[in-house]
Design a protein around this motif. Structure first.
Motif, PDB file in Angstrom:
ATOM      1  N   ASP A 361     -26.366 -31.286 -19.903  1.00 33.72           N
ATOM      2  CA  ASP A 361     -25.071 -31.587 -20.519  1.00 33.72           C
ATOM      3  C   ASP A 361     -25.240 -32.360 -21.819  1.00 33.72           C
ATOM      4  N   ALA A 362     -26.153 -33.327 -21.833  1.00 29.88           N
ATOM      5  CA  ALA A 362     -26.362 -34.129 -23.041  1.00 29.88           C
ATOM      6  C   ALA A 362     -26.941 -33.278 -24.167  1.00 29.88           C
ATOM      7  N   ALA A 363     -27.842 -32.378 -23.832  1.00 29.02           N
ATOM      8  CA  ALA A 363     -28.439 -31.511 -24.848  1.00 29.02           C
ATOM      9  C   ALA A 363     -27.400 -30.579 -25.451  1.00 29.02           C
ATOM     10  N   ASP A 369     -29.886 -25.863 -28.310  1.00 29.11           N
ATOM     11  CA  ASP A 369     -29.864 -24.585 -27.597  1.00 29.11           C
ATOM     12  C   ASP A 369     -30.759 -24.690 -26.366  1.00 29.11           C
ATOM     13  N   VAL A 370     -30.168 -24.707 -25.186  1.00 28.08           N
ATOM     14  CA  VAL A 370     -30.933 -24.822 -23.939  1.00 28.08           C
ATOM     15  C   VAL A 370     -31.112 -23.479 -23.247  1.00 28.08           C
ATOM     16  N   GLY A 371     -30.751 -22.408 -23.921  1.00 26.60           N
ATOM     17  CA  GLY A 371     -30.989 -21.075 -23.387  1.00 26.60           C
ATOM     18  C   GLY A 371     -30.308 -20.823 -22.062  1.00 26.60           C
ATOM     19  N   LEU A 372     -31.068 -20.301 -21.103  1.00 28.01           N
ATOM     20  CA  LEU A 372     -30.530 -19.894 -19.811  1.00 28.01           C
ATOM     21  C   LEU A 372     -30.588 -20.991 -18.757  1.00 28.01           C
ATOM     22  N   ALA A 416     -39.501 -19.704 -29.659  1.00 29.11           N
ATOM     23  CA  ALA A 416     -40.367 -20.873 -29.482  1.00 29.11           C
ATOM     24  C   ALA A 416     -39.507 -22.091 -29.193  1.00 29.11           C
ATOM     25  N   ARG A 417     -40.063 -23.028 -28.433  1.00 29.05           N
ATOM     26  CA  ARG A 417     -39.236 -24.112 -27.904  1.00 29.05           C
ATOM     27  C   ARG A 417     -40.058 -25.354 -27.584  1.00 29.05           C
ATOM     28  N   LEU A 418     -39.343 -26.453 -27.395  1.00 29.34           N
ATOM     29  CA  LEU A 418     -39.899 -27.585 -26.672  1.00 29.34           C
ATOM     30  C   LEU A 418     -39.426 -27.433 -25.240  1.00 29.34           C
ATOM     31  N   ARG A 419     -40.334 -27.656 -24.291  1.00 34.33           N
ATOM     32  CA  ARG A 419     -39.956 -27.509 -22.881  1.00 34.33           C
ATOM     33  C   ARG A 419     -39.975 -28.886 -22.224  1.00 34.33           C
ATOM     34  N   PHE A 420     -38.850 -29.240 -21.629  1.00 30.26           N
ATOM     35  CA  PHE A 420     -38.695 -30.546 -20.987  1.00 30.26           C
ATOM     36  C   PHE A 420     -38.725 -30.386 -19.474  1.00 30.26           C
ATOM     37  N   PHE A 421     -39.625 -31.139 -18.839  1.00 30.00           N
ATOM     38  CA  PHE A 421     -39.681 -31.205 -17.386  1.00 30.00           C
ATOM     39  C   PHE A 421     -39.066 -32.535 -16.952  1.00 30.00           C
ATOM     40  N   ILE A 422     -37.968 -32.445 -16.232  1.00 26.52           N
ATOM     41  CA  ILE A 422     -37.271 -33.650 -15.774  1.00 26.52           C
ATOM     42  C   ILE A 422     -37.786 -34.003 -14.389  1.00 26.52           C
ATOM     43  N   THR A 423     -37.871 -35.291 -14.093  1.00 25.42           N
ATOM     44  CA  THR A 423     -38.329 -35.734 -12.781  1.00 25.42           C
ATOM     45  C   THR A 423     -37.302 -36.674 -12.150  1.00 25.42           C
ATOM     46  N   SER A 424     -37.506 -36.959 -10.876  1.00 25.72           N
ATOM     47  CA  SER A 424     -36.610 -37.888 -10.178  1.00 25.72           C
ATOM     48  C   SER A 424     -36.815 -39.322 -10.649  1.00 25.72           C
ATOM     49  N   ASP A 425     -37.935 -39.592 -11.315  1.00 24.82           N
ATOM     50  CA  ASP A 425     -38.236 -40.948 -11.774  1.00 24.82           C
ATOM     51  C   ASP A 425     -37.606 -41.287 -13.119  1.00 24.82           C
ATOM     52  N   HIS A 426     -37.117 -40.291 -13.848  1.00 25.89           N
ATOM     53  CA  HIS A 426     -36.466 -40.585 -15.122  1.00 25.89           C
ATOM     54  C   HIS A 426     -35.143 -41.313 -14.882  1.00 25.89           C
ATOM     55  N   SER A 427     -34.846 -42.244 -15.744  1.00 32.57           N
ATOM     56  CA  SER A 427     -33.571 -42.950 -15.672  1.00 32.57           C
ATOM     57  C   SER A 427     -32.558 -42.266 -16.583  1.00 32.57           C
ATOM     58  N   GLU A 428     -31.298 -42.635 -16.441  1.00 33.62           N
ATOM     59  CA  GLU A 428     -30.271 -42.091 -17.334  1.00 33.62           C
ATOM     60  C   GLU A 428     -30.600 -42.441 -18.781  1.00 33.62           C
ATOM     61  N   ALA A 429     -31.078 -43.656 -19.005  1.00 31.52           N
ATOM     62  CA  ALA A 429     -31.443 -44.080 -20.362  1.00 31.52           C
ATOM     63  C   ALA A 429     -32.579 -43.228 -20.917  1.00 31.52           C
ATOM     64  N   ASP A 430     -33.560 -42.881 -20.058  1.00 35.89           N
ATOM     65  CA  ASP A 430     -34.671 -42.028 -20.483  1.00 35.89           C
ATOM     66  C   ASP A 430     -34.159 -40.681 -20.970  1.00 35.89           C
ATOM     67  N   VAL A 431     -33.267 -40.099 -20.185  1.00 42.87           N
ATOM     68  CA  VAL A 431     -32.737 -38.782 -20.505  1.00 42.87           C
ATOM     69  C   VAL A 431     -31.962 -38.809 -21.815  1.00 42.87           C
ATOM     70  N   ARG A 432     -31.081 -39.764 -21.959  1.00 44.88           N
ATOM     71  CA  ARG A 432     -30.251 -39.836 -23.175  1.00 44.88           C
ATOM     72  C   ARG A 432     -31.107 -40.122 -24.410  1.00 44.88           C
ATOM     73  N   ARG A 433     -32.119 -40.967 -24.276  1.00 46.17           N
ATOM     74  CA  ARG A 433     -32.993 -41.264 -25.406  1.00 46.17           C
ATOM     75  C   ARG A 433     -33.781 -40.026 -25.826  1.00 46.17           C
ATOM     76  N   ALA A 434     -34.279 -39.265 -24.838  1.00 44.72           N
ATOM     77  CA  ALA A 434     -35.045 -38.055 -25.144  1.00 44.72           C
ATOM     78  C   ALA A 434     -34.193 -37.038 -25.897  1.00 44.72           C
ATOM     79  N   VAL A 435     -32.971 -36.846 -25.455  1.00 42.43           N
ATOM     80  CA  VAL A 435     -32.079 -35.901 -26.117  1.00 42.43           C
ATOM     81  C   VAL A 435     -31.749 -36.373 -27.530  1.00 42.43           C
ATOM     82  N   ALA A 436     -31.480 -37.657 -27.695  1.00 40.97           N
ATOM     83  CA  ALA A 436     -31.130 -38.192 -29.009  1.00 40.97           C
ATOM     84  C   ALA A 436     -32.278 -38.031 -29.999  1.00 40.97           C
TER      85      ALA A 436
END
Length: 458
Positions: A361-363, A369-372, A416-436
């Motif tokens: 959602d943040a991306a 572009d998050v594709g499929l 071509a893309r950057l591929r992000f692997f999300i884990t259960s250990d990421h925090s909300e702040a981690d996710v938002r910072r990565a997208v920003a």
């Protein structure tokens, strides 16, 4: 006619004894060849082929040189200083990490580490042989029973490589009189297994079960066996197939179905059991469940789960099992412990699901572009050309974010893309910072994309 008094070859017993005695005496009196003779006649030196002459290698070096001119560091083979969790360290530099398959954060978990250490204490670091001959250990069957139970089928077979599991299984079960249908975005291991099997092979449009049905309507009668191969969660795009429809198609046309769960185990389903749990499907309706131990299960290797007859057959026929050493005890123990923790702590799976949807959602909100992707642990950010993806990966790395590029030929050049692997250990702040960070750096890269593609030869 043989003269039995003189023996075979016309040699009497006394003559044979004299001949043997003479040979022994000659051997005792033989002198080694003088070193000077070897020096005077040295063996001819033959130089090995110089692989730097390969056209493909020269092209690789040209691309690397162009990247160096632009100050773009090589994003691959960077060495992590320790366990790659939600955060990692590379060369002493702390980084927010989105380049790890450690989906449930079980790599380094105390229970998993303890189990691996205890296995080493009991069995050593290797089983030192193929399981078929002398490498079988109780921990192997314990793991296979745990995997079979996890998938809800009769049995499982574990091999030392996930890639080799697909190649060896497909190559063992299919041959020249058979047909293999696989998704156009299928993993290389399945495509290679199909190629090496000698079977006829066709790729079908991504997730298009209707295309499979239409193809089989036309050609099913031309082949003895048919295998349909799909993934539970596609590792490049983060989407999934309609499993129920593929099961209907394979049943209607008397085909087999293989589902590669490498990236869906631990990710899909309320307890992480994979796409069957997610879709509410009876797992016994699928012939082969393939998976790997290197992601959620914190080890290394691959497996096939299915009927007891299938497993029994593969254990004596699949080259990747028969002719390869058995799985290292520590890896088997780590996988068993990971299964136990995953089932005991389903909140890890739900936390992963929440993080994946948040990233998606943040991306999208940031215009990426998050594709499929459906937000289940794997989210690509599609940037266009390979050069742009490499530049973006370098840019975000300098900002403290580790996310690797996927470039041609792994994906089409314009995807071509950057591929992000999300884990259960990421925090909300981690996710938002990565997208920003990604959105900010991508905006800077866009303006130079055309020039870079030209310099890199694409």
């Amino acid at each position: 006619m043989v003269d039995h008094k003189r023996g075979f070859g016309g040699v009497s017993g006394s003559e044979k004894a004299a001949l043997v005695a003479g040979l022994r005496e000659a051997t005792r009196n033989r002198k080694p060849k003088p070193v000077a003779d070897l020096a005077a006649n040295p063996p001819r030196t033959i130089k090995a082929y110089d692989f730097a002459k390969l056209d493909a290698y020269r092209e690789l070096r040209m691309q690397r040189a162009a990247a160096d001119m632009m100050g773009i560091a090589n994003p691959f083979f960077r060495a992590h200083d320790g366990i790659a969790r939600a955060e990692t360290s590379i060369g002493g530099k702390p980084l927010l990490n989105f380049a790890s398959y450690n989906y449930l954060g079980l790599n380094g978990h105390p229970r998993v580490v303890t189990a691996a250490k205890q296995a080493i204490d009991r069995y050593g670091t290797t089983v030192s042989a193929s399981r078929l001959v002398a490498g079988e250990r109780p921990i192997h069957r314990e793991l296979e029973h745990a995997l079979a139970s996890l998938h809800g089928v009769e049995d499982a077979i574990v091999m030392v490589s996930g890639h080799a599991t697909n190649v060896s299984t497909i190559g063992t079960l299919l041959g020249p009189k058979d047909l293999i249908l696989y998704d156009s975005l299928i993993h290389n291991s399945i495509a290679e297994g199909a190629r090496l099997s000698g079977a006829a092979r066709l790729s079908f449009p991504h997730n298009d079960w209707r295309s499979v049905a239409a193809t089989l309507e036309k050609v099913r009668h031309d082949y003895d066996r048919v295998l349909i191969a799909i993934e539970g969660l596609y590792s490049m795009d983060g989407d999934m197939p309609d499993l129920a429809k593929f099961i209907e198609v394979k049943a209607e046309h008397d085909a087999w179905l293989l589902v590669d769960e490498a990236h869906s185990l631990g990710v899909l389903g309320a307890t992480g059991r994979g796409i069957a749990e997610h879709a509410g499907i009876d797992p016994a309706s699928v012939e082969m469940w393939m998976g790997t131990l290197s992601k959620t299960l914190s080890g290394c290797g691959g497996y096939i789960a299915g009927s007891s007859a299938l497993v029994e057959f593969l254990k004596v026929k699949a080259p990747g099992f028969v002719y390869s050493v058995g799985l290292a005890p520590a890896l088997a123990a780590a996988a068993i412990a990971s299964i136990e923790v995953m089932l005991a702590e389903p909140e890890r799976v739900s936390r992963l699901r929440d993080n994946g949807l948040l990233f998606l959602d943040a991306a999208r909100a940031a215009g990426l572009d998050v594709g499929l992707s459906e937000g289940y642990a794997v989210v690509p950010v599609i940037v266009g050309g390979s050069a742009q993806a490499a530049v973006l990966a370098d840019s975000v790395f300098k900002r403290g974010l580790n996310a690797l590029p996927i470039i041609y030929p792994a994906v089409p050049e314009k995807s071509a893309r950057l591929r992000f692997f999300i884990t259960s250990d990421h925090s909300e702040a981690d996710v938002r910072r990565a997208v920003a960070i990604t959105a900010e750096e991508f905006a800077k890269v866009r303006s130079t994309g055309s020039m870079l593609r030209q310099m890199m030869g694409h």
